[in-house]
Design a protein around this motif. Structure first.
Motif, short mmCIF file in Angstrom:
data_model
loop_
_atom_site.label_atom_id
_atom_site.label_comp_id
_atom_site.label_asym_id
_atom_site.label_seq_id
_atom_site.Cartn_x
_atom_site.Cartn_y
_atom_site.Cartn_z
N ARG A 195 2.47 -0.34 6.09
CA ARG A 195 2.59 -0.62 7.76
C ARG A 195 3.80 -0.79 8.04
O ARG A 195 4.09 -0.29 9.31
CB ARG A 195 1.60 -1.98 7.66
N GLN A 196 4.83 -1.15 7.41
CA GLN A 196 6.07 -1.60 7.91
C GLN A 196 6.76 -0.42 8.28
O GLN A 196 7.28 -0.01 9.16
CB GLN A 196 7.10 -2.32 6.82
N ALA A 197 6.66 0.75 7.41
CA ALA A 197 7.14 2.05 7.45
C ALA A 197 6.45 2.70 8.58
O ALA A 197 7.28 3.40 9.51
CB ALA A 197 6.86 3.04 6.01
N MET A 199 7.44 13.45 6.88
CA MET A 199 6.89 13.52 5.60
C MET A 199 6.37 12.14 5.21
O MET A 199 5.56 11.75 4.73
CB MET A 199 7.68 14.18 4.63
N ASN A 200 7.70 11.12 5.11
CA ASN A 200 7.53 9.81 4.78
C ASN A 200 6.31 9.03 5.74
O ASN A 200 5.52 8.14 5.11
CB ASN A 200 8.55 9.16 4.81
N LEU A 201 6.33 9.34 6.87
CA LEU A 201 5.23 8.71 7.78
C LEU A 201 3.96 9.14 7.22
O LEU A 201 2.88 8.44 7.39
CB LEU A 201 5.45 9.30 9.14
N LEU A 240 -1.32 8.52 4.86
CA LEU A 240 -2.46 8.75 3.63
C LEU A 240 -2.64 7.33 2.70
O LEU A 240 -3.89 7.09 2.44
CB LEU A 240 -1.87 9.75 3.09
N ALA A 241 -1.57 6.67 2.59
CA ALA A 241 -1.78 5.46 1.73
C ALA A 241 -2.54 4.41 2.35
O ALA A 241 -3.32 3.58 1.60
CB ALA A 241 -0.42 4.75 1.27
N VAL A 242 -2.68 4.54 3.71
CA VAL A 242 -3.53 3.35 4.25
C VAL A 242 -5.06 4.04 4.94
O VAL A 242 -5.86 3.47 5.64
CB VAL A 242 -2.87 2.74 5.43
N LEU A 288 2.13 15.45 -0.58
CA LEU A 288 1.24 15.18 0.41
C LEU A 288 0.19 16.23 0.64
O LEU A 288 -0.95 15.80 0.89
CB LEU A 288 2.04 14.91 1.74
N THR A 289 0.53 17.34 0.51
CA THR A 289 -0.39 18.71 0.67
C THR A 289 -1.50 18.28 -0.47
O THR A 289 -2.66 18.53 0.05
CB THR A 289 0.40 19.75 0.50
N ARG A 290 -0.99 18.28 -1.57
CA ARG A 290 -2.10 18.30 -2.86
C ARG A 290 -3.28 17.16 -2.67
O ARG A 290 -4.08 17.24 -3.12
CB ARG A 290 -1.20 18.42 -4.09
N VAL A 291 -2.56 15.90 -2.23
CA VAL A 291 -3.34 14.76 -2.24
C VAL A 291 -4.50 15.14 -1.08
O VAL A 291 -5.63 14.75 -1.45
CB VAL A 291 -2.36 13.52 -2.08
N LEU A 292 -4.00 15.52 -0.10
CA LEU A 292 -4.92 15.61 1.15
C LEU A 292 -5.83 16.79 0.75
O LEU A 292 -7.04 16.86 1.20
CB LEU A 292 -3.94 16.32 2.44
#
Length: 215
Positions: free
Chosen positions: A124-126, A150-152, A157-159, A189-193
């Motif tokens: 959330r902070q990021a 990418m980091n965003l 994705l984490a939330v 990120l692509t693989r997880v999505l």
């Protein structure tokens, strides 16, 4: 090692840049504690040999490397120490500057803080910090904007915001397509999505094909 030897015969800032780059090899090899020890020694050296804006720049790039290393260790106290020091150094520069091939300033510091917040699962902070930077106009080179998205996306994705993560990934591809095609964060990120999408998604499928990821 060649850089370090050359730095011994140059002006003091060259040794600081060489130390920052050497700490990067510790980062890339996973020896985060070794890299932090090198950064700590180099900070002491910079404080005793540099003055003025050059001192602020030298300390700034060292602390950026330090906060990244500490973030990988999830060492909150050490990370915060380097973050605060990097922000103090950035105050000397109204705009980001590039010296010795390295960018430093408030905006670049923000991108490092965002990336490290993601490393420490402070998603959330990021996301809030990234939104602030993007709304501010983001006067950064493409090589920094791509990883920012990418980091965003990683934090989104984490939330559980898969749509937001995909949108951020697409923006990273638009800004830095060559980087997005090979960057570990982009590929993961692509693989997880892909694994989370129950149905075929044309936008995601297009990115996966561009990255060479099998469906």
């Amino acid at each position: 090692m060649k850089q370090l030897v050359a730095a011994e015969q140059a002006d003091p800032i060259a040794a600081i840049v060489a130390a920052r780059d050497e700490a990067g090899t510790f980062l890339n090899s996973g020896d985060f504690e070794g890299g932090l020890a090198l950064i700590d020694r180099s900070v002491i050296h910079a404080e005793s040999t540099l003055t003025g804006r050059e001192r602020a720049y030298g300390l700034g790039i060292l602390h950026l490397r330090g906060l990244t290393l500490a973030g990988r260790l999830k060492d909150k106290q050490t990370t915060n120490r380097h973050i605060q020091a990097a922000w103090r150094a950035a105050e000397y520069f109204p705009e980001d500057i590039t010296a010795h091939g390295i960018l430093f300033g408030a905006e670049n510091t923000a991108t490092h803080v965002i990336s490290t917040a993601s490393d420490m699962d402070q998603h959330r902070q990021a996301m809030n910090a990234a939104d602030d930077l993007i709304r501010g106009g983001m006067p950064l080179p493409a090589a920094r904007v791509g990883p920012l998205y990418m980091n965003l996306g990683r934090s989104q994705l984490a939330v559980g915001d898969q749509d937001g993560a995909l949108e951020s990934l697409e923006k990273a591809w638009r800004v830095t397509p060559e980087m997005a095609a090979v960057h570990p964060t982009s590929l993961e990120l692509t693989r997880v999505l892909l694994s989370k999408h129950k149905r075929s998604n044309e936008r995601l499928t297009k990115l996966a094909k561009r990255a060479g990821i099998s469906m």
